[in-house]
Structures are given as structure tokens and as C-alpha cells.
Design an enzyme around this catalytic site. Structure first.
Site, short mmCIF file in Angstrom:
data_model
loop_
_atom_site.label_atom_id
_atom_site.label_comp_id
_atom_site.label_asym_id
_atom_site.label_seq_id
_atom_site.Cartn_x
_atom_site.Cartn_y
_atom_site.Cartn_z
N GLY B 305 6.51 -0.64 0.00
CA GLY B 305 5.01 -0.48 0.35
C GLY B 305 4.60 0.87 0.42
O GLY B 305 5.14 1.66 -0.73
N SER B 306 3.92 1.39 1.23
CA SER B 306 2.99 2.49 0.95
C SER B 306 3.74 3.87 0.96
O SER B 306 3.28 4.86 0.75
CB SER B 306 2.20 2.61 1.95
N ILE B 307 5.00 3.75 1.32
CA ILE B 307 5.98 4.93 1.29
C ILE B 307 5.74 5.26 -0.33
O ILE B 307 6.16 6.76 -0.64
CB ILE B 307 7.18 4.91 1.52
#
Lengths: 168, 600
Positions: B305-307
Site C-alpha cells: 500500500g501507501s508505503i
């Protein structure tokens, strides 16, 4: 002539035989001693292994953490209280102290905070109380070897480890 | 006897033994030179040669013996065999220990005795079985009886007896049973490091984790193996991840602590875990239940995800095609084919937003717009440089292979910009995060302690300037962005990035409540030293998290608690976040003056 030579030879033979027997008994004795020592060494080594395992079982951070939470009223040091050595002010000299108290007595009556204690470098730190240097001991774990060797044959006392072995 | 023309004289005395062959010589005085010929002469010559050969051999042997005697007595030479007497009888080889970086024992072997029986020599099997069963409550009478009445000449009755049990069995005096020296593997930390160490079977053969990959080395019983793991940090991480898993009734979780400069893994946790001393004790997990033996950190591959926006932003800035002052449309959802890229409800950014704002609020649309400036080829190359596209090398056998799109199409580029459509192991992810934060150098992750000062060269993946910008951006996430509720630790400059990925189940993105919520924190952000990662699998939002299940609410608190515990432990001096020096290092303009880049 022949008889004297023969006797000499016989005598030599007896001496030589006796010496060989003596040496061989000595060797046997020393070898027994060595194997005794080796057996003792091995037993000690095995005891050390068991005690090391016991020590590290007792030192398991999970266990220490649990015990600390159960029996101690201590909390972990707040980060704000951790300071470096350089931040701790040096003790003022007598002269400085005299100057400070002179200045303080001159201000007496002006405010409630006029005391004679020297101000700390950072007043906001002083307000929170004396800076406590957190116990930054890396670990006590590496000091166990002496305990272990002292314990010698007391491997039977390694209760936790032996219990784990018995448990299968 | 005939007299020939050529007579060779034979020396020596030839007595009457020659017998009737020499009738003349009998009468002659012994001092006379006797000459013989024919068969007799041949025989004599042969005998003489034999004598000479045997004599020479004896002489040689005597010479060797006296030479050796002189060597021992006069020259004081030592024979090789001398030293054998000095050595104690050969010790049993015990499997080597595994230690943590401070010397704390993680795995050790102790000598035990194992009980066996020769059923043929057992006189009264039922009686023996009854007596043994009273000593060992874990084995029933029936099991003993079955073994004692077996056909084979050797059967183990019970492995690994303590000295006391051994004494008790000896006291029974059962004929036909005996002991064999054995060794037993112990794991003083129990399940806490089980996923890393793995375990060894009853015969001390490593069959998982470090025990398996270093089986040959450990079996030699030489020096202990020192891991990069720090058991104190391992405990802290384990405690905090487990607390989050419990609190949010999650399926499992994981955590990692890595040294940003050396790539050493200081702690690695995967939950649920198992007891390495009884690895088969728990029942096999049911369908849909997590396997305790599965190491999520090395073997599991996940969409993070957003990492991934850390990598996306670093790529965009480092390529030079996107400037920190650029603004992108983060408002209008992107439609591509039958997919629509949109943002979390409530997190939408109206109009155009700066790169910093997009990163801070973690906008999917903005991130996808940014990567359009760079293109799929550059993105694929960058992911490759970060080591996210291939199976990593790590010192455990359980290593997962990333799942990457093939071919790498524009739609994949857009989803990878916010961390979907590419699955990597958490260890790879944290290694890459370290490289972004530490000045731009990627170093391979390791579980073995690096000798002091021996840091591998590493590969440069981004410039030092981009790394500096990324540190400021990651700090911004904690001070004002998605991790502002829980990510910050007063006194330590923590920076990081949250990630909440919808889990793929049966080839499709799952329903609600099936998220992988993660947070990676790096500290101190002005000079990064440690990266701390936590991930919670399928958390269920509760009152405390206001119903949220995102990385910032679920994983960030664990990371913050780990950092506040490990900082003082490792002696990291806290810094004043408000001091001008730190402010100058961490500040970033969220609303700079710059160009607006329209979506194409």
C-alpha cells in the site's frame, strides 16, 4: 671370565626389567589421572552448558519484563529525563557560589523563587526536577560466565532448564 | 666327482653336513679351501646369498632401532604418538550455540542420555513396561509394552533424560535397557525468536530458519554463531506487535527493526508464532487460519500500500522530471479501462496539491499523476534497483519471491505508485526504506552480525539531496500527516509512512475488514539510524481507534512505543524538536510557489 660377564648381563637385565616395570606402572597411574581429569572437565563443561542455558532462561527479557511489572513499582524512564553527560553542569566554584548567593540575597523579596541555589543551564529542565540519568546499562548478560564456573557441579539446580527437558 | 677346468673357490668352512656328496672333503682338514661344483655349488651359493640378505635386513632393522633410540634418548626428539597421551579422550561434539549480538544465548545444546531397549533381552516385558510407565508419565504403559515386545533388536524408549531420570531408571535394574549419550536443543527465549532461529528436530538436525541454513556449521560444534538480532529489542517489538494484534483482534502481525546503515536486522517478529522446543505441538491450522510456522517477514509477500509512495516520490524527485514545488491534480479520480483510482473518503484533496501535500495526506490520485511524468520503464528500473523485483538473499531458507506485473503496463505503473499490483516481502521493503532515508545507499539485509566497522559498499539508488528531501517528507507524515495521532515520539525525531492495503483474496480485492495496515518509522530523522516496521493483518477497528483500521491508527502506535522503549535502551540522546538547528533540518514548505501540471 665367562661367569663374571654372564652375571653382569643378568644383573643388567634385572635392573632394566625393573625399570621398565616401574615406568609402566607410573604411566598407567598418570594415564588414569589424565582420564579422571578429562572426565571431570567434561562433566564441568556439561554443567556449565546447563547452567548457561538456565542463566539465559532466567535472563529472558520476556520473563524479566513480566517480573518487573508484577513486583516493581518502577516505570521506564521518560525520554525527556535522559540527558547526555555534557548537559549536566559542572559544580560551581566557591567563588561563583558566593557571587550567586550575593546576587540572590540582593533580589530577596522580589519574588518567591529567590533561592540561593545556582540556576541550571536550562531553566525548563530545572523546573521539572533534577535530570535523572537513565540507566543505560547495555546488558548484564555477559557477566554470567563467572557465576557459572563458580557453580561448578551444581547443574542439578538448573531447575527451569531441567524441567523443560523433562517435559519433552 | 669330476674335476672340471674352471673351479671357483668357495670360502668358508664346509663341514661334514655336505655328506656323501663330498667324500673327499670329509677327510680333509677344516682349514683347507674346499672347492665344489655342480648342484652342490649352486646350493651353497644360494644359501650364502640368502644369509647375506637376511643379515643385511637384520642389520638395517637394528640400525633403525638404534637410530630411533639415539633420537629419543640423546637428541630428545618427540614422537607423534607422545601427544596423544596428553589429550583427554575425544569430547562428544555438541551442536554449536546461536547467540544474539550481545552474547545472549538463543539456542544451545545440553548433554542428555537417551533410553533404549533390546527387546530380545527383555525378560518380563509387562513388568518392565509397568515400572517404566510409573517413571515417565508422558508415555503410557501400552506404548512401552508395544516397544518392549517388538521384533527389532533396538528401539528408543524415551529420548533425552535428565540425570535424575537416568538414575531412577538405573535403580529399576531392568535387563535389556541401556542409555546412549545424546544432546537436546534448548531455546531459552521460547517462541519470541522462533521464526528467526527456526528449530532442530529430536536428532539435532536443523529443519527451519537459521538452524537449517547453518546446519552444517552448527553441527561441527565449533564457535557459536552470532546473529544481528538484539534480544532486548526483539522482546520490545514482540510485546508491542502482540499488543496491537490482541487489541484489534487481528489475524496476525509482524515487525522488523533494521539498522539503516548496515542492513542488520536487529529484531524480527512474525505472529502467530510457535514454541521451537515443541514445534509440532499445536494443531495444524484450519483453512483460512494463519500458520504459526510461516515467517511473514521473509516468506510472506504482500502489497504494502501507501508505503510505496516513499519510493514513488523519491523516483519522481530523483528523476528531475518532478520538482518539489510542482502541483498535481489530486481531486479527479483517474479512470483507466474499467478501473477507477480514488482516495480514501475524507482524505480527498480539492484542486491541485503540492508534492509534499500529496505525500503528507497520502493521496493515491496525486501519486499516480506524479508517476505519469516518469513512465513505466523508469519505474520498473527503479523498483529493480531497490531490490523489490527479485527474490532477496537472506540467511534463512524461508524467502519469498516478489510478485511483479508482467508486462509492466501503464495501469500497473499507476497502481504501483500507491503500492498495489506489486507484492514484496517486508524485509525487502524495509531495506529499500533504509536506502531512501540513509542518504541513498542500498545495502543487503542480513541476520548475521557484521564485524565492527565492516559495512558493505552498497549501491546508490538516489542522490543524497533527494534522500534529504525524503527525510523531511517522512517527518512531515508524523508531525502533520497520516501518522500524526500516534506516530510521533516526543524527544526522538521520528519520520515514516503509513500503508493500508486491501488484501487480495481469491484473486480479487477483499471486502471490508481485510486490510494489511502497516507503518514504517525511521529515527532519528536528522541522522537516521534505525528503521522500525510494524504490520497488522486484518485488524478490526474499535472504539480506541475511532473505528479506523488504517496503518496510522493500528500499526503506528506499536512503532511509537517500540521507539520510545528502544531509544533509552540503546543510549540515543533525545533532541529538542523545537531547536532552530533541528527545525532547519526538518522543515519543508507544503505550499511552495510552483507550476501546476495538468493531468494528460
Amino acid at each position: 671370565m665367562i661367569r663374571i660377564t654372564t652375571l653382569l648381563w643378568i644383573a643388567l637385565l634385572v635392573v632394566a626389567g625393573g625399570t621398565v616395570m616401574h615406568v609402566s606402572y607410573q604411566v598407567r597411574h598418570v594415564e588414569k589421572h589424565i582420564s579422571d581429569l578429562a572426565r571431570d572437565t567434561r562433566q564441568e563443561q556439561e554443567a556449565i552448558r546447563i547452567l548457561t542455558a538456565e542463566w539465559d532462561t532466567l535472563n529472558d527479557p520476556q520473563r524479566i519484563d513480566g517480573l518487573a511489572k508484577r513486583y516493581l513499582a518502577l516505570e521506564s524512564t521518560p525520554i525527556a529525563r535522559v540527558v547526555t553527560l555534557e548537559e549536566i553542569p559542572l559544580r560551581p566554584s566557591e567563588e561563583q557560589l558566593a557571587n550567586l548567593s550575593a546576587a540572590a540575597s540582593a533580589k530577596v523579596g522580589k519574588g518567591p523563587r529567590g533561592n540561593s541555589r545556582p540556576a541550571l543551564n536550562r531553566p525548563e529542565e530545572a523546573a521539572k526536577g533534577p535530570p535523572a540519568v537513565a540507566l543505560l546499562t547495555t546488558t548484564t548478560i555477559n557477566t554470567h560466565s563467572e557465576h557459572v564456573t563458580q557453580a561448578g557441579n551444581t547443574a542439578g539446580e538448573a531447575r527451569l532448564v531441567l524441567a523443560r527437558v523433562e517435559r519433552r | 666327482m669330476k674335476r672340471g677346468q674352471t673351479l671357483i673357490p668357495l670360502e668358508g668352512v664346509i663341514g661334514s653336513r655336505l655328506g656323501p656328496a663330498l667324500p673327499e672333503s670329509v677327510a680333509q682338514p677344516s682349514s683347507m679351501i674346499v672347492t665344489v661344483e655342480g648342484i652342490a655349488r649352486q646350493t651353497l651359493e644360494q644359501a650364502r646369498t640368502r644369509l647375506v640378505v637376511v643379515g643385511a635386513l637384520f642389520g638395517l632393522a637394528l640400525l633403525v632401532v638404534s637410530g630411533r633410540l639415539i633420537d629419543l634418548a640423546v637428541l630428545g626428539g618427540t614422537g607423534a604418538s607422545n601427544q596423544n597421551h596428553m589429550l583427554p579422550p575425544a569430547d562428544r561434539v555438541v551442536r554449536a550455540d546461536i547467540l544474539d549480538r550481545n552474547g545472549h544465548v538463543l539456542a544451545t545444546s545440553i548433554a542428555t542420555a537417551s533410553l533404549f531397549a533390546d527387546p530380545a533381552k527383555i525378560i518380563d516385558a509387562p513388568d518392565a513396561a509397568r515400572q517404566l510407565a510409573t517413571l515417565f508419565p508422558d508415555i503410557t504403559y501400552g506404548e512401552f509394552l508395544q516397544k518392549l515386545q517388538g521384533k527389532s533388536r533396538f528401539t528408543w524408549l524415551r529420548r533425552h533424560l535428565t540425570p535424575r531420570q537416568q538414575y531412577d531408571v538405573n535403580q529399576l535394574g531392568i535387563p535389556g535397557v541401556g542409555f546412549q549419550p545424546d544432546e537436546r536443543r534448548l531455546y531459552p527465549e521460547g517462541s519470541e525468536v522462533a521464526q528467526v532461529i527456526g528449530y532442530a528436530d529430536i536428532d539435532s538436525h536443523g529443519i527451519a530458519g537459521i538452524e537449517q541454513s547453518f546446519d552444517g556449521y552448527l553441527a561441527k560444534g565449533t564457535d557459536p554463531l552470532r546473529l544481528s538480532i538484539d534480544i532486548r529489542l526483539q522482546h520490545i517489538l514482540h510485546r508491542e506487535v502482540a499488543a496491537q494484534v490482541d487489541e484489534f483482534h487481528a489475524m496476525g502481525g509482524g515487525g522488523l527493526i533494521m539498522d539503516t546503515h548496515t542492513g542488520e536486522i536487529l529484531a524480527m517478529v512474525s505472529l502467530p508464532d510457535f514454541d521451537p522446543e515443541q514445534p509440532g505441538a499445536e494443531p495444524k491450522p484450519a483453512q483460512g487460519e494463519p500458520d504459526p510456522h510461516f515467517n511473514r517477514m521473509t516468506l510472506g509477500v504482500y502489497e504494502m500500500g501507501s508505503i510505496f509512495k516513499v519510493f514513488n516520490t523519491a523516483l519522481a524527485l530523483d528523476s528531475g522530471k518532478v520538482r518539489l514545488s510542482d502541483y498535481f491534480d489530486a481531486w479527479h479520480p483517474i479512470k483507466i479501462g474499467r478501473f477507477t483510482i480514488h482516495d480514501f473518503k475524507g482524505d480527498e484533496l480539492p484542486g491541485y496539491s503540492s508534492v509534499a501535500k500529496i505525500f503528507e495526506i497520502s493521496s493515491n490520485i496525486g501519486s499516480a499523476q506524479m508517476v505519469k511524468q516518469v513512465g513505466p520503464e523508469a519505474q520498473e528500473r527503479f523498483m529493480d534497483e531497490l531490490g523489490l523485483t527479485k527474490k532477496m538473499s537472506l540467511e534463512v531458507p524461508e524467502v519469498g519471491t516478489p510478485r511483479i506485473p508482467h508486462p509492466w503496463r501503464p495501469i500497473n505503473m499507476l497502481t504501483i505508485a500507491f503500492g498495489h499490483g506489486i507484492s514484496v516481502t517486508p524485509v525487502q521493503l524495509v531495506s529499500a526504506i533504509c536506502s531512501i532515508a540513509n542518504g541513498g545507499i542500498l545495502r543487503p539485509a542480513t541476520l548475521i552480525e557484521r564485524p565492527d566497522g565492516e559495512v558493505p559498499q552498497g549501491v546508490r539508488v538516489i542522490s543524497n539531496e533527494t534522500s534529504d528531501t525524503m527525510r523531511r517528507l517522512m517527518r512531515l507524515v508524523v508531525t502533520g500527516g497520516t501518522a500524526k495521532q500516534f506516530g510521533n515520539v516526543p524527544g526522538y525525531l521520528v519520520g515514516g509512512k503509513t500503508g493500508t492495503a486491501e488484501k487480495i483474496m481469491l484473486g480479487a480485492y477483499a471486502k471490508k475488514h481485510a486490510n494489511l495496515s502497516s507503518f514504517v518509522g525511521v529515527f532519528p530523522m536528522n541522522d537516521p539510524r534505525y528503521a522500525v516496521f510494524a504490520t497488522i493483518d486484518e485488524p478490526h477497528g474499535n472504539k480506541k481507534s475511532a473505528g479506523f483500521e488504517t496503518g496510522g491508527w493500528v500499526a503506528a502506535p506499536a512503532v511509537a512505543r517500540v521507539i520510545s522503549s528502544m531509544g533509552p535502551l540503546l543510549g540515543i540522546p533525545p533532541v529538542d524538536a523545537d531547536s532552530p538547528v533541528i527545525q532547519a533540518k526538518m522543515e519543508i514548505d507544503v505550499n511552495p510557489v510552483g507550476r501546476h501540471i495538468a493531468p494528460n
